[in-house]
Design a protein around this motif. Sequence first.
Motif, PDB file in Angstrom:
ATOM      1  N   CYS A 193       6.888   3.513  13.156  1.00 44.73           N
ATOM      2  CA  CYS A 193       7.357   3.202  11.807  1.00 44.73           C
ATOM      3  C   CYS A 193       8.584   2.290  11.872  1.00 44.73           C
ATOM      4  O   CYS A 193       9.293   2.247  12.874  1.00 44.73           O
ATOM      5  N   THR A 194       8.817   1.569  10.790  1.00 44.01           N
ATOM      6  CA  THR A 194       9.930   0.638  10.714  1.00 44.01           C
ATOM      7  C   THR A 194      11.227   1.349  10.368  1.00 44.01           C
ATOM      8  O   THR A 194      12.261   1.148  11.000  1.00 44.01           O
ATOM      9  N   THR A 195      11.179   2.189   9.351  1.00 44.34           N
ATOM     10  CA  THR A 195      12.356   2.927   8.913  1.00 44.34           C
ATOM     11  C   THR A 195      11.915   4.061   8.005  1.00 44.34           C
ATOM     12  O   THR A 195      10.714   4.257   7.776  1.00 44.34           O
ATOM     13  N   TYR A 196      12.888   4.827   7.503  1.00 44.07           N
ATOM     14  CA  TYR A 196      12.616   5.983   6.656  1.00 44.07           C
ATOM     15  C   TYR A 196      13.159   5.759   5.244  1.00 44.07           C
ATOM     16  O   TYR A 196      14.196   5.114   5.065  1.00 44.07           O
ATOM     17  N   LEU A 197      12.479   6.330   4.260  1.00 40.82           N
ATOM     18  CA  LEU A 197      12.954   6.408   2.885  1.00 40.82           C
ATOM     19  C   LEU A 197      12.842   7.868   2.480  1.00 40.82           C
ATOM     20  O   LEU A 197      11.768   8.466   2.593  1.00 40.82           O
ATOM     21  N   THR A 198      13.951   8.442   2.032  1.00 44.60           N
ATOM     22  CA  THR A 198      13.996   9.877   1.775  1.00 44.60           C
ATOM     23  C   THR A 198      13.499  10.225   0.378  1.00 44.60           C
ATOM     24  O   THR A 198      13.816   9.534  -0.599  1.00 44.60           O
ATOM     25  N   LYS A 199      12.696  11.301   0.288  1.00 47.45           N
ATOM     26  CA  LYS A 199      12.288  11.852  -1.000  1.00 47.45           C
ATOM     27  C   LYS A 199      13.364  12.797  -1.518  1.00 47.45           C
ATOM     28  O   LYS A 199      14.007  13.499  -0.716  1.00 47.45           O
ATOM     29  N   PRO A 200      13.547  12.890  -2.833  1.00 43.60           N
ATOM     30  CA  PRO A 200      12.984  12.006  -3.859  1.00 43.60           C
ATOM     31  C   PRO A 200      13.576  10.606  -3.748  1.00 43.60           C
ATOM     32  O   PRO A 200      14.746  10.451  -3.403  1.00 43.60           O
ATOM     33  N   VAL A 201      12.771   9.607  -4.036  1.00 44.71           N
ATOM     34  CA  VAL A 201      13.189   8.226  -3.855  1.00 44.71           C
ATOM     35  C   VAL A 201      14.264   7.873  -4.876  1.00 44.71           C
ATOM     36  O   VAL A 201      14.069   8.032  -6.085  1.00 44.71           O
ATOM     37  N   GLN A 202      15.409   7.411  -4.379  1.00 45.53           N
ATOM     38  CA  GLN A 202      16.507   6.990  -5.244  1.00 45.53           C
ATOM     39  C   GLN A 202      16.440   5.480  -5.453  1.00 45.53           C
ATOM     40  O   GLN A 202      16.218   4.719  -4.509  1.00 45.53           O
ATOM     41  N   ALA A 203      16.648   5.052  -6.693  1.00 45.29           N
ATOM     42  CA  ALA A 203      16.492   3.637  -7.037  1.00 45.29           C
ATOM     43  C   ALA A 203      17.413   2.739  -6.212  1.00 45.29           C
ATOM     44  O   ALA A 203      16.994   1.681  -5.730  1.00 45.29           O
ATOM     45  N   GLU A 204      18.669   3.142  -6.025  1.00 41.93           N
ATOM     46  CA  GLU A 204      19.612   2.300  -5.289  1.00 41.93           C
ATOM     47  C   GLU A 204      19.201   2.141  -3.835  1.00 41.93           C
ATOM     48  O   GLU A 204      19.219   1.031  -3.286  1.00 41.93           O
ATOM     49  N   ALA A 205      18.802   3.257  -3.206  1.00 44.52           N
ATOM     50  CA  ALA A 205      18.366   3.193  -1.812  1.00 44.52           C
ATOM     51  C   ALA A 205      17.111   2.339  -1.683  1.00 44.52           C
ATOM     52  O   ALA A 205      16.956   1.569  -0.732  1.00 44.52           O
ATOM     53  N   PHE A 206      16.211   2.472  -2.658  1.00 47.72           N
ATOM     54  CA  PHE A 206      14.974   1.688  -2.616  1.00 47.72           C
ATOM     55  C   PHE A 206      15.276   0.201  -2.742  1.00 47.72           C
ATOM     56  O   PHE A 206      14.688  -0.617  -2.027  1.00 47.72           O
ATOM     57  N   GLN A 207      16.183  -0.153  -3.641  1.00 49.62           N
ATOM     58  CA  GLN A 207      16.506  -1.569  -3.847  1.00 49.62           C
ATOM     59  C   GLN A 207      17.105  -2.186  -2.585  1.00 49.62           C
ATOM     60  O   GLN A 207      16.772  -3.312  -2.213  1.00 49.62           O
ATOM     61  N   LYS A 208      17.994  -1.465  -1.923  1.00 52.35           N
ATOM     62  CA  LYS A 208      18.607  -1.986  -0.703  1.00 52.35           C
ATOM     63  C   LYS A 208      17.560  -2.183   0.391  1.00 52.35           C
ATOM     64  O   LYS A 208      17.537  -3.211   1.077  1.00 52.35           O
ATOM     65  N   LEU A 226       0.857  -1.185   0.000  1.00 54.96           N
ATOM     66  CA  LEU A 226       0.000   0.000   0.000  1.00 54.96           C
ATOM     67  C   LEU A 226       0.892   1.232   0.000  1.00 54.96           C
ATOM     68  O   LEU A 226       1.763   1.377   0.862  1.00 54.96           O
ATOM     69  N   VAL A 227       0.678   2.118  -0.961  1.00 54.21           N
ATOM     70  CA  VAL A 227       1.422   3.378  -1.053  1.00 54.21           C
ATOM     71  C   VAL A 227       0.484   4.511  -0.650  1.00 54.21           C
ATOM     72  O   VAL A 227      -0.559   4.710  -1.272  1.00 54.21           O
ATOM     73  N   VAL A 228       0.845   5.245   0.403  1.00 53.75           N
ATOM     74  CA  VAL A 228       0.000   6.315   0.924  1.00 53.75           C
ATOM     75  C   VAL A 228       0.726   7.644   0.718  1.00 53.75           C
ATOM     76  O   VAL A 228       1.713   7.937   1.390  1.00 53.75           O
ATOM     77  N   ASP A 229       0.236   8.450  -0.218  1.00 53.47           N
ATOM     78  CA  ASP A 229       0.874   9.739  -0.510  1.00 53.47           C
ATOM     79  C   ASP A 229      -0.101  10.585  -1.311  1.00 53.47           C
ATOM     80  O   ASP A 229      -0.814  10.066  -2.180  1.00 53.47           O
ATOM     81  N   ASP A 230      -0.166  11.884  -1.001  1.00 55.11           N
ATOM     82  CA  ASP A 230      -1.083  12.749  -1.725  1.00 55.11           C
ATOM     83  C   ASP A 230      -0.487  13.279  -3.027  1.00 55.11           C
ATOM     84  O   ASP A 230      -1.145  14.017  -3.753  1.00 55.11           O
ATOM     85  N   SER A 231       0.740  12.896  -3.334  1.00 57.40           N
ATOM     86  CA  SER A 231       1.394  13.318  -4.573  1.00 57.40           C
ATOM     87  C   SER A 231       1.324  12.199  -5.600  1.00 57.40           C
ATOM     88  O   SER A 231       1.822  11.093  -5.374  1.00 57.40           O
ATOM     89  N   ALA A 232       0.717  12.494  -6.755  1.00 58.13           N
ATOM     90  CA  ALA A 232       0.630  11.492  -7.821  1.00 58.13           C
ATOM     91  C   ALA A 232       2.011  11.122  -8.335  1.00 58.13           C
ATOM     92  O   ALA A 232       2.267   9.973  -8.709  1.00 58.13           O
ATOM     93  N   ALA A 233       2.934  12.091  -8.326  1.00 59.28           N
ATOM     94  CA  ALA A 233       4.291  11.832  -8.812  1.00 59.28           C
ATOM     95  C   ALA A 233       5.014  10.842  -7.904  1.00 59.28           C
ATOM     96  O   ALA A 233       5.709   9.934  -8.379  1.00 59.28           O
ATOM     97  N   ILE A 234       4.863  11.006  -6.585  1.00 59.23           N
ATOM     98  CA  ILE A 234       5.501  10.082  -5.646  1.00 59.23           C
ATOM     99  C   ILE A 234       4.854   8.704  -5.735  1.00 59.23           C
ATOM    100  O   ILE A 234       5.535   7.673  -5.676  1.00 59.23           O
ATOM    101  N   GLN A 235       3.543   8.667  -5.886  1.00 61.22           N
ATOM    102  CA  GLN A 235       2.862   7.391  -6.061  1.00 61.22           C
ATOM    103  C   GLN A 235       3.424   6.644  -7.268  1.00 61.22           C
ATOM    104  O   GLN A 235       3.716   5.440  -7.204  1.00 61.22           O
ATOM    105  N   LYS A 236       3.588   7.369  -8.375  1.00 64.29           N
ATOM    106  CA  LYS A 236       4.098   6.742  -9.592  1.00 64.29           C
ATOM    107  C   LYS A 236       5.542   6.287  -9.405  1.00 64.29           C
ATOM    108  O   LYS A 236       5.917   5.191  -9.854  1.00 64.29           O
ATOM    109  N   SER A 237       6.347   7.108  -8.733  1.00 61.83           N
ATOM    110  CA  SER A 237       7.748   6.747  -8.498  1.00 61.83           C
ATOM    111  C   SER A 237       7.849   5.458  -7.694  1.00 61.83           C
ATOM    112  O   SER A 237       8.629   4.557  -8.041  1.00 61.83           O
ATOM    113  N   LEU A 238       7.063   5.354  -6.630  1.00 61.30           N
ATOM    114  CA  LEU A 238       7.098   4.148  -5.810  1.00 61.30           C
ATOM    115  C   LEU A 238       6.530   2.943  -6.565  1.00 61.30           C
ATOM    116  O   LEU A 238       7.014   1.824  -6.411  1.00 61.30           O
ATOM    117  N   GLU A 239       5.521   3.181  -7.389  1.00 63.96           N
ATOM    118  CA  GLU A 239       4.956   2.093  -8.188  1.00 63.96           C
ATOM    119  C   GLU A 239       6.016   1.517  -9.131  1.00 63.96           C
ATOM    120  O   GLU A 239       6.155   0.295  -9.262  1.00 63.96           O
TER     121      GLU A 239
END
Length: 304
Positions: free
Chosen positions: A274-289, A179-192
């Motif tokens: 919360c479990t941990t943090y992910l910083t915006k803008p979401v970076q692919a390498e950080a997300f993969q780790k 589940l992705v919870v964000d009021d920004s369509a751009a962030i939703q798309k990035s996480l998708e």
Amino acid sequence: MTIAFIEQNDPAPDNKEPCGLSRLSVALLGFETADEEKLKRVLQMERPDGRKYMAVSRGDKIQGDILLVNYDNPGAREEKDLILASYPQAQVVAVSRGPLQDAPARHIRGMLSAARVLAVLDQVSVPKPIEPALAGLPTADDDSLSRQVDPQDRSTAESGLSETPTSPSLSGHAGYRALVVDDSAAIQKSLELNLATLPQIGAVEFADSGEAALAKAETAQYDLIFLDVMMPGIDGYETCTQLRKKAQYKKTPIIMVSGKTSPLDEVKGVMAGCTTYLTKPVQAEAFQKLGARVLAWLERQARP
């Protein structure tokens, strides 16, 4: 608090790089902007013994080894307590106009000068910090994913965090539901798009507010949740708190996604569950780790 700095010439650097000395970060809490800038300049001065300092403030993600706290500012003292609850290894240096009843061992009282500030900081002995590779990352244990690594469980955490996720067939279903919870369509798309790179993810759903997320959580079970901090209506902290009150989400990985990553913000996230943090803008390498660690934990929980 207004600081009247007495400007002094600092000893000229000898241009020799000391061996075995690391740069200590100093978090500046509760100072006016002008005073903070002066303190930053002081911390940049070369030290005769080669010791080096780096100033960090509210907007920075780096946690301070030393907390330089304006004790005349009640908010700064409260922030200090919150930080110490999460980072007990940090050392406190108090700054105040007058005497303090509860002053820590290191206290700079009255008029400040570069020499006085540095003389006190030079006396601080900072314990060896937690390795950057472990700081702020999820830890696998029998009960939950936790942001902090218990020294007694470090060997378990290290092996779990470096583990490569196994086949999703072990989990007994086609894939995990996110589940992705964000009021920004751009962030939703990035996480998708980032989630689409993880073969273990079977479905991704979206909510644009905390209220919508809580409503969805009542009718569906999600295996992991990405939660924005700043949203219309209830914010991410309150949404996380409400989710943790639900039995089915006591152990679910909840990842806060935010550009607000100061120590105080992170402590608030931990207090909310919360479990941990992910910083915006979401970076692919950080997300993969992060994705690899969270999915590895989920796989272990699914095993009989």
